[in-house]
Scaffold this motif. Structure first.
Motif, PDB file in Angstrom:
ATOM      1  N   THR A  92      82.664  40.260   7.263  1.00 14.93           N
ATOM      2  CA  THR A  92      84.098  40.558   7.247  1.00 14.93           C
ATOM      3  C   THR A  92      84.378  41.738   6.319  1.00 14.93           C
ATOM      4  N   LEU A  93      83.755  41.721   5.146  1.00 15.47           N
ATOM      5  CA  LEU A  93      84.011  42.805   4.183  1.00 15.47           C
ATOM      6  C   LEU A  93      83.428  44.123   4.672  1.00 15.47           C
ATOM      7  N   ILE A  94      82.295  44.075   5.336  1.00 10.79           N
ATOM      8  CA  ILE A  94      81.721  45.292   5.934  1.00 10.79           C
ATOM      9  C   ILE A  94      82.713  45.879   6.932  1.00 10.79           C
ATOM     10  N   ASP A  95      83.264  44.997   7.754  1.00  8.59           N
ATOM     11  CA  ASP A  95      84.216  45.399   8.790  1.00  8.59           C
ATOM     12  C   ASP A  95      85.486  45.991   8.160  1.00  8.59           C
ATOM     13  N   LEU A  96      86.039  45.293   7.164  1.00  8.46           N
ATOM     14  CA  LEU A  96      87.305  45.738   6.561  1.00  8.46           C
ATOM     15  C   LEU A  96      87.145  47.030   5.773  1.00  8.46           C
ATOM     16  N   CYS A  97      85.957  47.244   5.201  1.00  4.71           N
ATOM     17  CA  CYS A  97      85.765  48.422   4.337  1.00  4.71           C
ATOM     18  C   CYS A  97      85.012  49.548   5.041  1.00  4.71           C
ATOM     19  N   GLY A  98      84.635  49.325   6.302  1.00  5.61           N
ATOM     20  CA  GLY A  98      83.950  50.391   7.047  1.00  5.61           C
ATOM     21  C   GLY A  98      82.599  50.763   6.477  1.00  5.61           C
ATOM     22  N   LEU A  99      81.844  49.773   6.011  1.00  8.74           N
ATOM     23  CA  LEU A  99      80.506  50.064   5.472  1.00  8.74           C
ATOM     24  C   LEU A  99      79.475  50.037   6.597  1.00  8.74           C
ATOM     25  N   THR A 100      78.320  50.600   6.323  1.00 13.27           N
ATOM     26  CA  THR A 100      77.238  50.528   7.302  1.00 13.27           C
ATOM     27  C   THR A 100      76.792  49.076   7.478  1.00 13.27           C
ATOM     28  N   HIS A 101      76.378  48.732   8.705  1.00  7.15           N
ATOM     29  CA  HIS A 101      75.923  47.371   9.000  1.00  7.15           C
ATOM     30  C   HIS A 101      74.466  47.153   8.609  1.00  7.15           C
ATOM     31  N   GLU A 102      73.788  48.209   8.205  1.00  8.07           N
ATOM     32  CA  GLU A 102      72.370  48.064   7.850  1.00  8.07           C
ATOM     33  C   GLU A 102      72.271  47.425   6.460  1.00  8.07           C
ATOM     34  N   THR A 103      71.943  46.156   6.413  1.00 12.75           N
ATOM     35  CA  THR A 103      71.921  45.450   5.126  1.00 12.75           C
ATOM     36  C   THR A 103      70.519  45.022   4.716  1.00 12.75           C
ATOM     37  N   THR A 104      69.516  45.395   5.504  1.00 14.81           N
ATOM     38  CA  THR A 104      68.144  45.051   5.102  1.00 14.81           C
ATOM     39  C   THR A 104      67.527  46.243   4.377  1.00 14.81           C
ATOM     40  N   LYS A 105      66.595  45.947   3.473  1.00 19.95           N
ATOM     41  CA  LYS A 105      65.929  47.035   2.751  1.00 19.95           C
ATOM     42  C   LYS A 105      64.732  47.546   3.543  1.00 19.95           C
ATOM     43  N   ASN A 106      64.157  46.672   4.338  1.00 20.15           N
ATOM     44  CA  ASN A 106      62.974  47.016   5.141  1.00 20.15           C
ATOM     45  C   ASN A 106      62.793  45.932   6.196  1.00 20.15           C
ATOM     46  N   LYS A 107      61.676  46.005   6.905  1.00 21.05           N
ATOM     47  CA  LYS A 107      61.479  45.078   8.048  1.00 21.05           C
ATOM     48  C   LYS A 107      61.323  43.618   7.611  1.00 21.05           C
ATOM     49  N   ASN A 108      61.075  43.384   6.364  1.00 23.89           N
ATOM     50  CA  ASN A 108      60.953  41.988   5.902  1.00 23.89           C
ATOM     51  C   ASN A 108      62.301  41.332   5.611  1.00 23.89           C
ATOM     52  N   GLY A 109      63.362  42.132   5.596  1.00 24.27           N
ATOM     53  CA  GLY A 109      64.695  41.568   5.393  1.00 24.27           C
ATOM     54  C   GLY A 109      65.201  40.917   6.673  1.00 24.27           C
ATOM     55  N   HIS A 110      66.416  40.403   6.604  1.00 27.47           N
ATOM     56  CA  HIS A 110      66.993  39.717   7.768  1.00 27.47           C
ATOM     57  C   HIS A 110      68.423  40.220   7.945  1.00 27.47           C
ATOM     58  N   PRO A 111      68.831  40.495   9.212  1.00 25.05           N
ATOM     59  CA  PRO A 111      70.217  40.948   9.408  1.00 25.05           C
ATOM     60  C   PRO A 111      71.204  39.824   9.106  1.00 25.05           C
ATOM     61  N   LEU A 112      72.469  40.188   8.990  1.00 26.37           N
ATOM     62  CA  LEU A 112      73.498  39.200   8.641  1.00 26.37           C
ATOM     63  C   LEU A 112      73.640  38.155   9.733  1.00 26.37           C
ATOM     64  N   ASP A 113      73.854  36.902   9.318  1.00 28.46           N
ATOM     65  CA  ASP A 113      73.990  35.806  10.276  1.00 28.46           C
ATOM     66  C   ASP A 113      75.445  35.551  10.678  1.00 28.46           C
ATOM     67  N   GLY A 114      76.406  36.047   9.906  1.00 26.62           N
ATOM     68  CA  GLY A 114      77.804  35.696  10.155  1.00 26.62           C
ATOM     69  C   GLY A 114      78.517  36.689  11.054  1.00 26.62           C
ATOM     70  N   TYR A 115      79.807  36.468  11.209  1.00 29.51           N
ATOM     71  CA  TYR A 115      80.646  37.296  12.077  1.00 29.51           C
ATOM     72  C   TYR A 115      81.922  37.673  11.338  1.00 29.51           C
ATOM     73  N   SER A 116      82.463  38.826  11.704  1.00 32.28           N
ATOM     74  CA  SER A 116      83.668  39.305  11.021  1.00 32.28           C
ATOM     75  C   SER A 116      84.883  38.434  11.358  1.00 32.28           C
ATOM     76  N   LEU A 117      85.643  38.103  10.312  1.00 32.04           N
ATOM     77  CA  LEU A 117      86.883  37.338  10.475  1.00 32.04           C
ATOM     78  C   LEU A 117      88.080  38.239  10.785  1.00 32.04           C
ATOM     79  N   LYS A 118      87.836  39.554  10.865  1.00 27.12           N
ATOM     80  CA  LYS A 118      88.959  40.486  11.000  1.00 27.12           C
ATOM     81  C   LYS A 118      89.896  40.139  12.160  1.00 27.12           C
ATOM     82  N   PRO A 119      89.364  39.800  13.367  1.00 27.37           N
ATOM     83  CA  PRO A 119      90.313  39.463  14.456  1.00 27.37           C
ATOM     84  C   PRO A 119      91.211  38.279  14.094  1.00 27.37           C
ATOM     85  N   LEU A 120      90.708  37.361  13.276  1.00 28.44           N
ATOM     86  CA  LEU A 120      91.512  36.198  12.883  1.00 28.44           C
ATOM     87  C   LEU A 120      92.483  36.541  11.759  1.00 28.44           C
TER      88      LEU A 120
END
Ligand SMILES: [Ca+2]
Ligand SMILES: [Ca+2]
Length: 601
Positions: free
Chosen positions: A418-446
């Motif tokens: 949600t904060l990525i969406d509201l602040c327009g940040l990049t969605h890339e949150t892993t440091k490398n291939k051993n990281g994991h992408p975000l599991d949640g979803y933006s609350l912005k539509p709600l």
């Protein structure tokens, strides 16, 4: 590498940094306030009729309240690890109290604050945020977590002198509640004089002075409130400066429930209303079939006590009646909630009485709830609603509806996207291939449309249960799903609970064995298998979250400063001074200054 190539690389880094800062200057600030062990005892969340949280109510009037928000694991350390990394426990393996950055997946993924820092924000924090503080993620950190004030007998921390035995014997944290008053003349049951001390250890331990309610040292929560207000005031009225991400973690209403006496005075003991508890409610539940006092029991072991049952039975056994016992505890809990609310009010004032009001997103929540004797259970860490449900309020200026209420089941995992969406940040949150992408979803539509906004996340909230183990196997843990009208629980031993919440708001009647609901039960079994990798599952696990690219997202093709740093790290492994396999900025800068100075320096 030639000097020319290094200069060119450095130019790109400078260009990207400058671009980030320019974009960042137009981005909103973020203020994330998290209380500890705060259940639905908050105005607007239907928890307790006597709760006094006028400041949280004020925040709710200017934002959107999520009345079916739940945590993803109902105990402090792993819940916070999951919230601040945006990764479910079953995808990280972090179900317990081991340091979160010891998990490969989490170590190689960015925390929320680190991601904001990487996107050009100042990161400011104070109090209890993640269970293990990683300093380089913060530009400034006010005070580390401090569970005080504690009563102290000159040798060790003890329970508040007001608490009778045997409850007080549970200890200075879980067995302690009472007003923060002058303790002159007060002693422990064995006659040792009692004084106050903060929650720190060793050289940082410090006596706390209370002469009177007016003349006393501040509590850790008051110190954190003060720090946050000072930081906000120093940033107010300075347009164009770097935006900030500020995290403020209040300890109350986590035990020991010790706050200034005036908060206890708000809730006279005789007036305390008791929660609705159905006698025998516990009989058709199965949590106790997987637990023992020491934290574990074989699946078929006879029913034994667990922490929530132990606290409940011991509390009740320490007073004349169950009602008397619960009134004392609830008074202290309501007082603690009111004290946290007062600090939240100070912070809201600092924002609302300044230009920060129009460009600061405020999120208020808790790491999990707290059971107040329902099902004879007084604690967190159950898969029932008292433990999983949290207050969640989001104020997003220019985006969110004022006085909005969303009843859609959502969870703490959704805060990061949600904060990525509201602040327009990049969605890339892993440091490398051993990281994991975000599991949640933006609350912005709600936030834009609380009642009918389009929700792209799953229909039900997933909550795991903490249990002490040497190692966690996600397929062997206990989980709950909370959908619009149902709660489904599956314990590690296969026992199940099913509640139809529109007719059964207190989750009293377990329908799992009712043939009339066999189809619904099957549906939830399939749903859980689709979300958790389980042995024998015929449904493939859900693919990881693939966010849609928004216009504000930096194009993926553009080389990032981070990618450049990775390349640098590969060529200069010695820069990793603490040998933890990562190269955060401070380490990078220190290495460059000492061993590889830039050409223009
Ligand atoms: Ca907690
Ligand atoms: Ca029941």
């Amino acid at each position: 590498m030639t000097i020319k190539v290094i200069s060119l690389c450095w130019f790109y880094v400078l260009l990207l940094t400058t671009t980030n800062l320019l974009q960042a200057a137009e981005r909103p600030n973020v203020l994330l306030i998290i209380c500890d062990d705060l259940n639905g005892y908050v105005d607007g969340f239907g928890g307790h009729p006597q709760t006094k949280t006028p400041n949280i109510a004020r925040l709710a009037r200017s934002g959107v309240s999520f009345t079916q928000a739940h945590c993803n694991i109902p105990i402090c350390a792993p819940s916070r690890a999951s919230l601040f990394t945006g990764i479910y426990p079953h995808n990280s393996g972090c179900f317990g109290f081991t340091k979160w950055d010891g998990y490969d997946v989490l170590k190689n993924s960015r925390t929320l604050m680190d991601h904001f820092r990487e996107n050009g924000y100042q990161t400011l924090g104070t109090g209890k945020l993640m269970h293990h503080l990683v300093r380089p993620e913060w530009k400034q950190y006010g005070n580390p977590a401090d569970y005080g004030p504690f009563a102290y007998d000159g040798n060790e921390k003890v329970a508040h002198p007001d608490v009778p035995a045997p409850y007080r014997d549970i200890g200075a944290v879980d067995g302690s509640f009472g007003p923060f008053v002058n303790l002159k003349g007060r002693t422990t049951p064995d006659g040792k004089p009692v004084s106050w001390i903060n929650g720190r250890w060793g050289v940082n331990a410090k006596a706390l002075r209370v002469e009177s309610q007016q003349d006393r040292d501040l509590t850790p929560d008051e110190l954190n409130g003060e720090w946050a207000v000072e930081q906000l005031q120093s940033r107010a009225g300075k347009p164009g400066r770097q935006p900030f991400f500020m995290g403020v973690g209040f300890i109350r209403p986590h035990t020991p429930l010790i706050v200034p006496k005036r908060f206890f005075d708000l809730f006279p003991l005789d007036s305390i209303k008791l929660p609705v508890i159905r006698p025998g409610d516990v009989e058709d539940t199965h949590a106790r079939s997987i637990r023992g006092l020491a934290g574990g029991a074989e699946p078929d072991a006879p029913r034994t006590e667990d922490m929530g049952t132990r606290l409940f039975n011991t509390l009740v056994g320490s007073y004349a009646s169950q009602e008397d016992a619960m009134r004392h505890f609830i008074q202290a809990y309501l007082a603690s909630v009111a004290s946290a609310d007062e600090q939240i009010g100070r912070i809201l004032d600092a924002v609302d009485n300044s230009p920060l009001k129009d460009n600061t997103i405020i999120i208020l929540t808790s790491d999990h709830g707290w059971g107040m004797g329902e099902k004879n259970y007084l604690y967190k860490n159950s898969l029932w609603q008292e433990s999983t449900r949290v207050p969640l309020i989001v104020r997003a200026p220019g985006v969110g509806k004022a006085k909005g209420v969303s009843t859609r089941p959502v969870s703490l995992i959704d805060i990061y996207p949600t904060l990525i969406d509201l602040c327009g940040l990049t969605h890339e949150t892993t440091k490398n291939k051993n990281g994991h992408p975000l599991d949640g979803y933006s609350l912005k539509p709600l936030l834009e449309n609380p009642a009918h906004g389009e929700w792209s996340g799953p229909d039900s909230v997933l909550t795991a249960l903490y249990k002490w183990r040497m190692q966690y196997d996600p397929s062997q843990e206990s989980y709950a799903l909370r959908a619009d009208n149902w709660r489904y629980i599956r314990y590690e031993n296969g026992k199940e609970e099913l509640y139809f919440t529109p007719d059964d708001a207190y989750e009293w009647t377990n329908l799992a064995d009712d043939p009339a609901h066999a189809k619904t039960l099957q549906g939830f079994r399939r749903q859980l298998k689709s979300r958790i990798p389980m042995p024998g599952s015929d449904v493939p696990p859900q693919p990881p979250f693939q966010p849609k690219k928004s216009a504000a997202t930096r194009p993926a093709a553009q080389p990032s400063a981070e990618a450049w740093k990775e390349t640098y790290f590969a060529k200069h492994p010695a820069a990793d001074a603490n040998k933890d396999g990562t190269l955060p900025c401070p380490e990078y800068k220190a290495y460059r200054e000492e061993f590889d100075p830039l050409p223009n320096k």
